[in-house]
Design an enzyme around this catalytic site. Structure first.
Site, short mmCIF file in Angstrom:
data_model
loop_
_atom_site.label_atom_id
_atom_site.label_comp_id
_atom_site.label_asym_id
_atom_site.label_seq_id
_atom_site.Cartn_x
_atom_site.Cartn_y
_atom_site.Cartn_z
N CYS A 1 5.76 -1.13 7.86
CA CYS A 1 4.32 -0.96 8.11
C CYS A 1 4.14 -1.63 9.68
O CYS A 1 3.27 -0.98 10.44
CB CYS A 1 3.56 -1.81 7.16
SG CYS A 1 3.80 -1.20 5.59
N ASP A 2 4.38 -2.97 9.79
CA ASP A 2 4.08 -3.75 10.94
C ASP A 2 5.08 -4.11 11.86
O ASP A 2 4.69 -4.78 12.95
CB ASP A 2 3.42 -4.91 10.32
CG ASP A 2 2.30 -4.64 9.39
OD1 ASP A 2 1.42 -3.52 9.62
OD2 ASP A 2 1.87 -5.32 8.48
N CYS B 1 5.63 -6.20 5.27
CA CYS B 1 6.36 -4.98 5.36
C CYS B 1 6.60 -4.66 6.77
O CYS B 1 5.80 -4.36 7.87
CB CYS B 1 5.11 -3.84 4.78
SG CYS B 1 5.47 -2.08 4.99
C1 LIG Z 1 -1.08 -5.87 4.17
C2 LIG Z 1 -0.30 -4.36 3.78
C3 LIG Z 1 -0.17 -3.52 4.93
C4 LIG Z 1 0.16 -2.19 4.89
N1 LIG Z 1 0.52 -1.33 5.80
C5 LIG Z 1 0.92 -0.21 5.52
C6 LIG Z 1 1.08 0.61 6.81
O1 LIG Z 1 0.86 0.42 7.80
N2 LIG Z 1 1.57 1.77 6.48
C7 LIG Z 1 1.80 2.35 5.16
O2 LIG Z 1 2.26 3.53 4.83
N3 LIG Z 1 1.70 1.60 4.03
C8 LIG Z 1 1.38 0.29 4.06
N4 LIG Z 1 1.24 -0.69 3.28
C9 LIG Z 1 1.67 -0.16 1.73
C10 LIG Z 1 0.84 0.72 1.16
O3 LIG Z 1 -0.69 0.07 1.23
C11 LIG Z 1 1.29 0.88 -0.13
O4 LIG Z 1 2.45 1.45 -0.30
C12 LIG Z 1 0.27 1.68 -0.90
O5 LIG Z 1 -1.20 1.33 -0.87
C13 LIG Z 1 0.62 2.10 -2.35
O6 LIG Z 1 -0.51 2.84 -3.05
P1 LIG Z 1 -0.45 2.93 -4.50
O7 LIG Z 1 -1.98 3.63 -4.83
O8 LIG Z 1 0.62 3.10 -5.22
O9 LIG Z 1 -1.04 1.40 -5.10
P2 LIG Z 1 -2.07 0.33 -4.58
O10 LIG Z 1 -2.52 0.53 -3.31
O11 LIG Z 1 -1.59 -1.10 -5.00
O12 LIG Z 1 -3.11 0.66 -5.52
C14 LIG Z 1 -3.16 0.30 -6.90
C15 LIG Z 1 -4.61 0.14 -7.30
O13 LIG Z 1 -4.70 -0.16 -8.94
C16 LIG Z 1 -5.49 -1.05 -9.13
N5 LIG Z 1 -5.19 -1.42 -10.31
C17 LIG Z 1 -4.10 -2.47 -10.57
N6 LIG Z 1 -3.72 -2.73 -11.91
C18 LIG Z 1 -5.14 -1.95 -12.46
C19 LIG Z 1 -5.51 -2.14 -13.96
N7 LIG Z 1 -4.90 -2.60 -14.98
N8 LIG Z 1 -6.52 -1.35 -14.10
C20 LIG Z 1 -7.41 -0.80 -13.17
N9 LIG Z 1 -7.06 -0.81 -11.79
C21 LIG Z 1 -5.71 -1.31 -11.68
C22 LIG Z 1 -5.63 -2.14 -7.82
O14 LIG Z 1 -6.81 -2.85 -7.98
C23 LIG Z 1 -5.43 -1.19 -6.69
O15 LIG Z 1 -6.71 -0.77 -6.22
C24 LIG Z 1 0.80 -2.05 3.51
C25 LIG Z 1 0.54 -2.79 2.40
C26 LIG Z 1 0.09 -4.14 2.76
C27 LIG Z 1 -0.06 -5.01 1.20
#
Ligand SMILES: Cc1cc2nc3c(=O)[nH]c(=O)nc-3n(C[C@H](O)[C@H](O)[C@H](O)COP(=O)(O)OP(=O)(O)OC[C@H]3O[C@@H](n4cnc5c(N)ncnc54)[C@H](O)[C@@H]3O)c2cc1C
Length: 300
Positions: free
Chosen positions: A133-134, A130
């Site tokens: 992000c980084d 990303c």
């Molecule tokens: C390495 C990295 C660095 C990042 N750095 C930044 C940053 O600096 N700033 C920023 O704003 N964003 C950053 N991001 C992006 C940010 O983390 C994501 O946009 C954000 O986490 C999305 O949130 P979410 O809740 O939609 O999904 P997710 O964070 O993907 O969470 C989804 C959750 O659902 C769970 N899940 C999935 N399928 C199922 C299922 N079938 N049953 C039960 N549970 C399930 C998963 O285990 C997970 O815990 C980064 C991402 C990564 C990978």
């Protein structure tokens, strides 16, 4: 029977749980691995308001504390199927089934990995998925982007604004993104594309020091401290396509209020069709989805 079942405890799901509980609804949060989702892979988040710099784990811990204080119930299980019942929805997991009057799908997405040595160990320490992000961590330095589609080209253009040089390592003999993006990349004096480049290893102890790749059988090393992998996104919402409409990539289609094609099911965060995938946008979705679910429950 719960008022709201939230599937996924990343920032979107955790926020949805906070808003649902605060509205006086009974909330079950189902998570398949650990609280916090993708952000727990980030040692440093510097674009989340109110924190100059915070680790993803700490941010997640604080959100979880707030969720627990609001009284949400938690089940650690993988949700495999959601189906409509006469009165609501049945969420089937690998550890039992749960009924909810409404469901918020917040299962996030995974960035496709290359699966080469060094990748897992160096994620967050030079290997990133990303640029938003980084990218700022590598201002003034040379970085590389791996991939050649729209995401890779966008990452390269964005990185070229602050980095001294960007090398795009593309395994094919052409770029596959949109014409305008290709034009922007090829005309940038800061971006260089190497075609036919297959990445074989991320090198470094504790932090990235270079990327090994081959071109026409020749082994080469690109000495960079930042490598951005952009070879596709795997949204987790696709598995619920029986009850909600999804796009060609497997993202759930939802309106601005996060309502899906199925009344009573809402979609929040990275798993829905959207252009910006960040902690802040996931949180915004979580709030919208929970408030929309409350409205749905009150009007039914
Ligand atoms: C390495 C990295 C660095 C990042 N750095 C930044 C940053 O600096 N700033 C920023 O704003 N964003 C950053 N991001 C992006 C940010 O983390 C994501 O946009 C954000 O986490 C999305 O949130 P979410 O809740 O939609 O999904 P997710 O964070 O993907 O969470 C989804 C959750 O659902 C769970 N899940 C999935 N399928 C199922 C299922 N079938 N049953 C039960 N549970 C399930 C998963 O285990 C997970 O815990 C980064 C991402 C990564 C990978």
């Amino acid at each position: 029977m719960f008022d709201i079942i939230v599937v996924g405890a990343g920032p979107a799901g955790l926020t949805a749980a906070i808003y649902g509980c605060r509205a006086g609804k009974s909330v079950l949060l189902i998570e398949k691995s650990g609280f916090g989702g993708q952000m727990t892979n980030s040692p440093k988040i510097e674009n989340y308001p109110a924190f100059t710099s915070v680790s993803g784990t700490e941010l997640a811990d604080r959100m979880v504390e707030q969720v627990m204080a609001q009284g949400a119930e938690v089940e650690f299980a993988e949700a495999n199927k959601i189906s409509k019942t006469e009165n609501g929805f049945l969420v089937e997991t690998d550890n039992g089934s749960y009924f909810g009057d409404s469901v918020i799908i917040a299962v996030g997405a995974k960035h496709r990995r290359l699966g080469v040595p060094g990748e897992d160990a160096l994620i967050g320490n030079g290997v990133s998925f990303c640029a938003v992000c980084d990218g700022a961590f590598f201002a003034g330095q040379e970085v590389c982007v791996i991939g050649g589609g729209n995401s890779a080209l966008q990452e390269a253009i964005q990185l070229s604004e602050n980095c001294s040089a960007v090398t795009v390592l593309q395994n094919l003999d052409r770029l596959t993104g949109e014409g305008k993006l290709i034009e922007a990349v090829l005309s940038s004096p800061k971006i260089k594309v190497i075609y036919g480049a297959a990445v074989t290893e991320f090198v470094g102890k504790g932090e990235l020091s270079g990327v090994k790749y081959t071109v026409n059988g020749e082994n080469l090393l690109l000495p960079v401290k930042g490598a951005f992998v952009a070879v596709g996104l795997i949204p987790e919402a696709g598995r619920f396509a029986e009850v909600i409409a999804t796009d060609n990539y497997g993202c759930g289609i939802a309106d601005e209020g996060c309502a899906s094609s199925m009344e009573g099911i809402f979609i929040a965060g990275d798993c829905r069709t959207k252009t910006v995938r960040q902690v802040s946008t996931a949180i915004g979705d979580g709030a919208c989805a929970a408030l929309a679910a409350c409205k749905y429950l009150e009007n039914r």
